[in-house]
Design a protein around this motif. Structure first.
Motif, short mmCIF file in Angstrom:
data_model
loop_
_atom_site.label_atom_id
_atom_site.label_comp_id
_atom_site.label_asym_id
_atom_site.label_seq_id
_atom_site.Cartn_x
_atom_site.Cartn_y
_atom_site.Cartn_z
N ALA A 1 0.75 -1.09 -0.05
CA ALA A 1 0.01 0.05 0.31
C ALA A 1 0.75 1.25 0.03
CB ALA A 1 -1.02 -0.06 1.09
N THR A 2 2.09 1.18 0.58
CA THR A 2 3.08 2.32 0.49
C THR A 2 3.51 2.51 -1.08
OG1 THR A 2 4.87 1.02 0.77
CG2 THR A 2 3.66 1.75 2.80
N PHE A 3 3.57 1.56 -1.88
CA PHE A 3 3.74 1.71 -3.51
C PHE A 3 2.54 2.49 -4.06
CE2 PHE A 3 3.99 0.30 -7.88
CZ PHE A 3 5.37 0.27 -8.09
N LEU A 4 1.34 2.21 -3.57
CA LEU A 4 0.16 2.84 -4.02
C LEU A 4 0.12 4.39 -3.85
CD1 LEU A 4 -2.68 2.75 -5.22
CD2 LEU A 4 -3.45 2.43 -2.78
N LEU A 5 0.43 4.78 -2.53
CA LEU A 5 0.54 6.03 -2.08
C LEU A 5 1.73 6.80 -2.87
CD1 LEU A 5 -0.06 6.05 1.79
CD2 LEU A 5 -1.71 6.22 -0.12
N ALA A 6 2.91 6.11 -3.09
CA ALA A 6 3.99 6.79 -3.74
C ALA A 6 3.71 7.00 -5.27
CB ALA A 6 5.11 5.76 -3.77
N ARG A 7 3.04 6.02 -5.87
CA ARG A 7 2.49 6.03 -7.13
C ARG A 7 1.73 7.41 -7.35
NH1 ARG A 7 -1.66 1.82 -8.22
NH2 ARG A 7 -2.19 3.50 -9.90
N ALA A 8 0.93 7.95 -6.30
CA ALA A 8 -0.20 9.08 -6.45
C ALA A 8 0.71 10.20 -6.03
CB ALA A 8 -1.34 8.64 -5.37
N GLY A 9 1.81 10.06 -5.80
CA GLY A 9 2.69 11.53 -5.18
C GLY A 9 2.43 11.72 -3.88
N LEU A 10 1.71 11.03 -3.09
CA LEU A 10 1.62 11.38 -1.68
C LEU A 10 2.83 11.21 -0.77
CD1 LEU A 10 -1.88 9.81 -1.55
CD2 LEU A 10 -1.46 12.16 -1.44
#
Length: 210
Positions: free
Chosen positions: A110-119
């Motif tokens: 899920a950290t990968f997901l947030l990184a993808r979104a620039g968060l």
């Protein structure tokens, strides 16, 4: 006073060990002092998903409903194997929650997901490995911390092998337990040392009797 909600995102291949400590602690906190918190399973729709361990999990609420939920204490995103694409609706929800200062906690994939979104571009954070997040093309590498868990400006991140520190941090961020209880619980489950068991029992008793 109505109980506050801790929402767990249910998605295919969700990693069972990464959220199991937390769901148990929510239940035990409610046994100790009822009426404070409730667990809600949310999904991208209400279709049943299958955990990484093969368990069927059925959400009871759509993730988009959380944005207007005034009782929401946090959204928890477990790891999984399909965060390299998709999940746009949960990312929209995360953005809306952060704008309302509602905490979001992500572990492993899920950290990968947030990184993808620039968060994670402008927040201190951690994950499974710096190189893992660099695959997203994000620009926050200089803020990566080699730590079990990191919280910065509303987002908590952790490695998938650090489910215990992650759970303890969610306890602190949401107020599920007082800090001394969360600290003692974390040290007990990280070390197995008897002294921390006694600390946990004393802190829990004081909290229950306060």
């Amino acid at each position: 006073m109505s109980p506050r909600t801790i929402a767990l995102y249910a998605t295919d291949t969700m990693a069972d060990w990464e959220y199991a400590y937390l769901t148990t602690q929510i239940a035990q906190a409610e046994q100790a002092r009822p009426g404070r918190f409730t667990l809600t399973l949310v999904g991208d729709g209400l279709d049943e998903v299958t955990s990484l361990g093969g368990m069927p999990v059925r959400p009871t609420r759509d993730v988009a409903d959380l944005v207007a939920d005034g009782a929401l204490a946090a959204l928890v995103l477990p790891g999984g194997e399909h965060y390299d694409e998709g999940h746009e609706r949960v990312l929209e929800t995360v953005t809306g929650l952060l704008a309302r200062d509602v905490p979001v906690a992500a572990i492993c994939g899920a950290t990968f997901l947030l990184a993808r979104a620039g968060l994670l571009d402008d927040r201190r954070h951690t994950s499974n490995d710096p190189g893992y997040l660099q695959l997203t093309g994000y620009t926050g590498g200089a803020l990566y911390a080699d730590a079990p868990v990191v919280t910065d400006r509303g987002i908590t991140t952790a490695s998938g092998i650090h489910a215990v520190p992650f759970t303890a941090e969610v306890m602190r961020v949401t107020g599920l337990y007082p800090g001394d209880v969360a600290d003692a619980w974390e040290q007990l489950f990280r070390t197995g040392e008897t002294q921390h068991f006694h600390r946990l029992m004393e802190a829990t008793s004081a909290w229950q009797n306060a």
